[in-house]
Design an enzyme around this catalytic site. Structure first.
Site, short mmCIF file in Angstrom:
data_model
loop_
_atom_site.label_atom_id
_atom_site.label_comp_id
_atom_site.label_asym_id
_atom_site.label_seq_id
_atom_site.Cartn_x
_atom_site.Cartn_y
_atom_site.Cartn_z
N TYR A 1 0.82 -1.21 0.00
CA TYR A 1 0.00 0.00 0.00
C TYR A 1 0.85 1.26 0.00
CZ TYR A 1 -4.01 -2.99 0.69
OH TYR A 1 -4.98 -3.95 0.51
N THR B 1 -0.49 -9.41 -4.18
CA THR B 1 -1.80 -9.93 -3.79
C THR B 1 -2.77 -8.85 -3.33
OG1 THR B 1 -0.63 -10.59 -1.77
CG2 THR B 1 -1.23 -12.34 -3.29
N GLU B 2 -2.26 -7.69 -2.95
CA GLU B 2 -3.12 -6.56 -2.61
C GLU B 2 -2.43 -5.26 -2.97
OE1 GLU B 2 -4.73 -6.22 1.33
OE2 GLU B 2 -5.06 -8.39 1.52
N ASN B 3 -3.16 -4.36 -3.61
CA ASN B 3 -2.72 -2.99 -3.84
C ASN B 3 -3.95 -2.18 -4.19
OD1 ASN B 3 -1.37 -1.06 -6.45
ND2 ASN B 3 -0.80 -0.77 -4.31
#
Length: 305
Positions: free
Chosen positions: A130, A200-202
């Site tokens: 993030y 896997t997350e952004n």
């Protein structure tokens, strides 16, 4: 996977030292479970691919002062390499272990634990990104503060002090936005471990609103993702082996720290923190934009405003 501040996630109560010791013991058990799972999958399915998925943030020193550089190394070890050194090499990071020893929070290691950890062989590294973090010399901290969240560094006396980065913008929730830091993080992980990477997350959490036409015009989310995908492309040009990129998230969901007011999805859910309303789903502008990104395999990032 990472040690979150106990008070922030509400999982444990007690003094700061007690909370940290419990969390690091739980983390030790989690790392063993992860290693055993990787080993079992490789045994069950010969050509299966599996890897860890921690939250990783590259850490900047506040200044070029040696004390700030040391603080950066300390926090990087505690924040990042503790989890990946264990997953890839099956051992605790030296600086992170020293931190745990000096603060009296080392986990109890049972017979067979380290052997189990060394047997795991990940095929790739997945990670959530993030923003980066910035820290300064921690010797001036008088009291440790455990009220932060996963992207807001507070500090640990004698090791590091969380600091703002005046060169970066912030989200509505105080998280710094650093697309170039995404490229830096990709390069750093790949150079340290030489394993393929998967993001896997952004994504961007924001106060999304429905306008009078029933639309959610989230150009700010599109801009955030545009810039990060562009930096991922540059990292690939740098030689990083990036297997995949997964934005967060498909649909609005509960945030660990800010509940339902902090929305991440491409699809809006019509509810509030306390009122479920009709739970109707509405496609945001970013939904249609990302559909085009997928269709073009990331080549078309334009946003028609």
């Amino acid at each position: 996977m990472m040690i979150l501040h106990g008070a922030a996630i509400g999982t444990v109560n007690g003094s700061a030292a007690e909370v940290q010791k419990i969390l690091y013991q739980q983390n030790h058990h989690m790392l063993i479970a992860q290693a055993l799972t990787m080993k079992l999958l490789h045994k069950m399915v010969a050509d299966a691919k599996i890897g860890p998925a921690p939250n990783i943030s590259y850490v900047y020193p506040k200044t070029c002062k040696p004390e700030d550089i040391l603080a950066m190394q300390n926090f990087s070890a505690i924040r990042n390499w503790l989890y990946l050194d264990m997953a890839v090499y099956g051992r605790y990071n030296t600086v992170a272990w020293n931190f745990m020893e000096k603060t009296g929070i080392t986990p109890t290691i049972e017979a067979g634990d380290m052997e189990a950890l060394k047997d795991a062989k990940p095929d790739f590294i997945a990670f959530n990104y993030y923003a980066t973090a910035t820290v300064a010399d921690g010797s001036a901290i008088f009291e440790d503060d455990e009220s932060g969240d996963q992207q807001i560094s507070i500090g640990m006396k004698g090791f590091y002090a969380g600091s703002k980065n005046e060169h970066l913008q912030k989200t509505q929730f105080g998280w710094e936005v650093d697309p170039e830091g995404f490229r830096i993080t990709l390069r750093e992980i790949y150079d340290r471990y030489h394993l393929p990477l998967i993001v896997t997350e952004n994504g961007l959490g924001a106060y999304d609103e429905v306008n009078e036409n029933g639309e959610i015009i989230d150009d700010y989310r599109i801009e955030y993702l545009q810039k990060h995908i562009m930096q991922a492309k540059l990292a690939i040009d740098d030689g990083v082996e990036l297997l995949g990129y997964c934005p967060w998230s498909a649909i609005d969901l509960i945030s660990t720290h800010q509940g339902f007011v902090k929305r991440y999805g491409f699809i809006y859910v019509n509810r509030t923190e306390d009122d479920l309303k009709d739970m109707k789903r509405l496609k945001k502008k970013s939904f249609y934009w990302y559909k085009k990104v997928i269709a073009s395999n990331g080549e078309d990032l334009t946003n028609n405003k």
